[in-house]
Write an enzyme that holds these catalytic residues in place. Sequence first.
Site, PDB file in Angstrom:
ATOM      1  N   HIS A   1       0.808  -1.215   0.000  1.00  0.00           N
ATOM      2  CA  HIS A   1       0.000   0.000   0.000  1.00  0.00           C
ATOM      3  C   HIS A   1       0.844   1.269   0.000  1.00  0.00           C
ATOM      4  CE1 HIS A   1      -3.970  -1.947   0.738  1.00  0.00           C
ATOM      5  NE2 HIS A   1      -3.193  -2.903   1.236  1.00  0.00           N
TER       6      HIS A   1
ATOM      7  N   ASP B   1       3.726   9.167  -1.887  1.00  0.00           N
ATOM      8  CA  ASP B   1       2.584   8.401  -1.393  1.00  0.00           C
ATOM      9  C   ASP B   1       2.310   7.228  -2.311  1.00  0.00           C
ATOM     10  OD1 ASP B   1       0.650   7.892   0.488  1.00  0.00           O
ATOM     11  OD2 ASP B   1      -0.251   9.881   0.347  1.00  0.00           O
TER      12      ASP B   1
END
Length: 747
Positions: free
Chosen positions: A448, A654
């Site tokens: 993730h 991110d």
Amino acid sequence: MTQDARMDHVEHWMAIARHTPLGILCDLDGTLVPFASAPEEARPDHDAVSLIEDLAALPGVVVAIVSGRPAEWLERFFPTPSIRLVAEHGAMRRGAGAWENVLNLDPTPLAALAEELVTLAARHPGSVIERKGTTVALHYRNVRRGRRGELIVEAYGIIDRFLTRQPAYERLEGILVTEIRPASVKKSSAVPWMREIAGPGARLIAIGDDVTDEHMFQALAPQDESIVVRVTETRRTFARWELENPNEVRAVLRYIHAMRAGHSPPSTTLPREIAPPRSPQITFDHELLVVSNRLPDFRQVEGEEGLRRKNVGGLVSALEPALRARGGMWLGWSGRTVPDAESVANGVIDDGTAQFAWLDYKEAWYQNYYSGFCNGTLWPLFHSFPSRVSLSDKGWNAYREVHEVIADVASEHVGRRGMIWAHDYHLLLFAHVMRQKGHNGPIGHFLHIPFPSPDIFSMLPWAGEVLDALLDFDLLGFHTQGFVANFLACVSSLLPARVTDDVISHRGRFTHVTAMPIGILPATFQEPPEPAIVEEIEGLMRSLGESRLVLGVDRLDYTKGIPERLLAFGRLLEMFPDWRGKVSLIQISVPSRADVPLYAEQRATIESIVGRVNGEFGEAAWVPIRYLYRSYSKAQLSQLYRAASVGYVTPLRDGMNLVAKEYVAAQDPESPGVLLLSQFAGAAVEMREAILTNPHHTDGMARDLDRSLRIDLKERKARHAKLLASVQRSNAVTWAEGFLDALSACR
């Protein structure tokens, strides 16, 4: 084996070879000497005898030949008194030149048995009876394969009758040999004897190939080393290391001699580490097990039985349908810690919609695994913040230890062929550990967070081991093709693997690699809010007066670029003074890891910038930045997203950033806001209609913010329509189902 692992392996054996005092216990047949057609033909040659004599002559080294052979036979080949001898599996021992009958055994009961077996052997060509002082052995190596079964059946009948009359004896199976001996005699007795001879602080090395040698391996201490020689079989063993044949045994012994004598080793042959024993019998048999570091939070509701989840996050919403459809379970940390001295509890929660298996962490695991290696090493490394990476052996060891513990719990809840889906950087070794425990079903992993480039990833001392472990997964999922490319580049540079665009071949396994960006459930951000929530958000908006809202929502973390975002907003007010009094920034920072000094420092930095900008530009009726250090519900955030003219989503790095997708999903299509998105967020790959910005460039981000505020309604609607289409194209549920379908297809 990776380069780092190979170096650790060599250093380990160098330290053992040089240790003083050092004791070596070496079996003979099948270990130091190759098997022969008959026992009398298996004799140690001059090379073997010389090697043992040279080792025994070294200062600080004690060598013992531990064999099932008779004492007089061993004495003939190893007459040198400095070589210790253990005969007949421990029944006889020669220390400093004199033999001793260890247990004062009476060999008389074996005489009648030996006669019966000699008569039997005469009827089966190739079989040989070996009579020793305290044992009798039946060798059938040279018996024709088709006749061995008949011989063994007859022999067992004779032997079993003997054992019934003589319970002090036992039958022991070796490699094409059956031996009857006193049950009290085992090679393990040689271990404490050797340790006493070697002296205080001794480390022992035991080498053997047979079942009889397993007793010796079991008797060793943790600081000792056990080596099994895999001659013809692959039985379970208590040994930690293995060699292939007697030639490799001699090479290792020469290596030890050379290291102690100060010479260059003539061979680089070293024992190879054996995988740990497989897990015990599975107690539950779920078809799907999801494993993550944390489980959803649960609470006890007054007046109700059982536990109820406090909230339902995006990952929970995504996985629940798959768990229900497949009869699955979710395993993770409970969020609780226990003192290190206490045993770790685990259990199962069934809240009526899904089953959740939990385990507590020891306090040391929380410090060294979770806060240490996961968040102090992997998190900054994978987000490409090398200056923030903390490296320690303690953290790495804790990371491996917790994987073993979680895998043990997982093995109780999923069958060996069940499907497992592990999540994120906390569980990079999970497939490797599960394979060692015998799991052969499909195992997938989704990361993730970003995957770094080779130059960053290679900072990790254990980079090769992590990559090697990841390739025990059948499917690896990443958010973007860029992260896939980074991973493939790391594998290509650090492992001897065959790499294509989407499949890696390594150690006989195939690992599929794919970019599969996670989604949200867009419709949930358009649900009508409760009146109390509407009232709350309207009150917050009234406090802004006539100012337009720029909204930032993030977990408090240095990767989110919150200080850079605040500085750029201040720079906007400096470069474009006409925005003063007309725009306000609300920055919501969700508390995170408040016990970690680094995050407390981050919060202090943010509050300092807020105070400085507000002090420089604020007016009596206008506050430029409102900083809110708290959590908000999905319903509250949906209303704030909808009210914001600009969604200010500017992480420095991110994996995806779902706030960007949530902001788009919450907009009013007739009057949507503008998404200002960092080009370094994984979401930027899909959301090209956002205004992409570089959060490292303060002036550039200020100009991009000015542009976002000035876009007219027509362009805003056009951009939003395309962004919403990308958000709706793949939601959280289809993402989860797609991953599991792909994982099934891999097998």
